[in-house]
Design an enzyme around this catalytic site. Structure first.
Site, PDB file in Angstrom:
ATOM      1  N   GLY A  75       0.836  -1.288  -0.145  1.00  0.00           N
ATOM      2  CA  GLY A  75      -0.046   0.066  -0.042  1.00  0.00           C
ATOM      3  C   GLY A  75       0.671   1.230   0.213  1.00  0.00           C
TER       4      GLY A  75
ATOM      5  N   GLU B  59      -0.624 -10.879   3.209  1.00  0.00           N
ATOM      6  CA  GLU B  59      -0.445  -9.885   4.521  1.00  0.00           C
ATOM      7  C   GLU B  59      -0.465 -10.943   5.767  1.00  0.00           C
ATOM      8  OE1 GLU B  59      -1.396  -5.544   2.572  1.00  0.00           O
ATOM      9  OE2 GLU B  59      -3.092  -6.894   3.549  1.00  0.00           O
TER      10      GLU B  59
HETATM   11  C1  5RP Z   1      -3.290  -3.746   1.192  1.00  0.00           C
HETATM   12  C2  5RP Z   1      -3.451  -3.215   2.657  1.00  0.00           C
HETATM   13  C3  5RP Z   1      -3.328  -1.919   2.888  1.00  0.00           C
HETATM   14  O1  5RP Z   1      -2.435  -2.058   4.083  1.00  0.00           O
HETATM   15  C4  5RP Z   1      -4.414  -1.081   3.128  1.00  0.00           C
HETATM   16  O2  5RP Z   1      -5.037  -1.210   2.003  1.00  0.00           O
HETATM   17  C5  5RP Z   1      -3.902   0.394   3.346  1.00  0.00           C
HETATM   18  O3  5RP Z   1      -3.307   1.036   2.280  1.00  0.00           O
HETATM   19  P1  5RP Z   1      -2.741   2.518   2.052  1.00  0.00           P
HETATM   20  O4  5RP Z   1      -1.542   2.397   2.828  1.00  0.00           O
HETATM   21  O5  5RP Z   1      -2.505   2.895   0.876  1.00  0.00           O
HETATM   22  O6  5RP Z   1      -3.787   3.441   2.730  1.00  0.00           O
HETATM   23  O7  5RP Z   1      -4.465  -3.725   3.451  1.00  0.00           O
HETATM   24  O8  5RP Z   1      -3.931  -4.916   1.007  1.00  0.00           O
END
Ligand code: 5RP
Length: 218
Positions: free
Chosen positions: A29, A103
């Site tokens: 992300g 994850e």
């Molecule tokens: C990806 C995730 C990310 O951690 C989540 O979407 C947060 O994203 P960002 O840091 O772009 O706000 O779970 O699968």
């Protein structure tokens, strides 16, 4: 400060937790991308990383940071990743970037999971952000019907194939008053690979960025 500046602040703050001569688990992300940028400044001190997505692997490799297969390592002391929502018990919704399965695997292996997030991700009750569920394609219709029975409104995420070759259903309108119970219930549906509720294995530490700086929650 902009949201991206807050994400950058927590991404760089997480660098303090990286120990020399270790392998570091790296999330996915925009917030995790800031952490990768920070990690690159200390890349010669660490053994390498394990990565939760092809996108993060590409960014790590662009800096020349070694990326190991998780099966090559016996233990992992630290995992750093963002979240879409995090509550006061440090339970999370994750998977906005479709990387939830890898994850969750890395989070399970890691001794310490540090969630890095800007303050917009902090909530009292999880569920305003639609809950991502990774599903084997042939089970899409069945799992959707079961998610409706659980009170949700699943929507197929268009134009996304996960790194594991599956689809994502985003579940709207869930009031998640018992995250542990819902995680177990959705995980038990045949065809579900992973639900993006990180309740049973939440974060150990959260670094939350707001106008006053980075606050640590344990
Ligand atoms: C990806 C995730 C990310 O951690 C989540 O979407 C947060 O994203 P960002 O840091 O772009 O706000 O779970 O699968």
């Amino acid at each position: 400060m902009t949201q991206d500046e807050l994400k950058k602040a927590v991404g760089w703050a997480a660098l303090d937790y990286v120990q020399p001569n270790t392998i570091v688990g790296v999330g996915t992300g925009t917030t995790a991308a800031h952490f990768i940028d920070a990690l690159a400044t200390r890349k010669d001190e660490i053994i390498g990383t394990v990565s939760s997505s092809e996108a993060s692997t590409e960014r790590l490799k662009s800096y020349g940071i070694p990326v190991f297969d998780l099966n090559e390592i016996d233990s992992l002391s630290l995992y750093i990743d963002g979240a879409d929502e995090i509550n006061l018990a440090l339970q999370m919704i994750k998977g906005g970037g479709a990387a939830l399965t890898r994850e969750k695997i890395i989070a399970a292996v890691a001794q310490t999971f540090i969630c890095i997030a800007d303050q917009s991700k902090q909530v009292d009750c999880l569920g305003h952000f639609p809950l991502p569920v990774e599903v084997i394609p042939m089970a899409q219709a069945y799992v959707s019907r079961e998610l409706v029975k659980l009170g949700g409104r699943p929507e197929y995420r268009k134009d996304i194939v996960t790194d594991n070759g599956n689809i994502i259903l985003d579940v709207y309108d869930l009031l998640i008053d018992d995250p542990d119970k819902l995680e177990v219930a959705i995980n038990a549906l045949p065809g579900v690979v992973t639900v993006g509720l990180f309740a049973k294995r939440g974060a150990d530490i959260a670094l939350i960025g707001d106008e006053n700086g980075v606050k640590k929650i344990i």
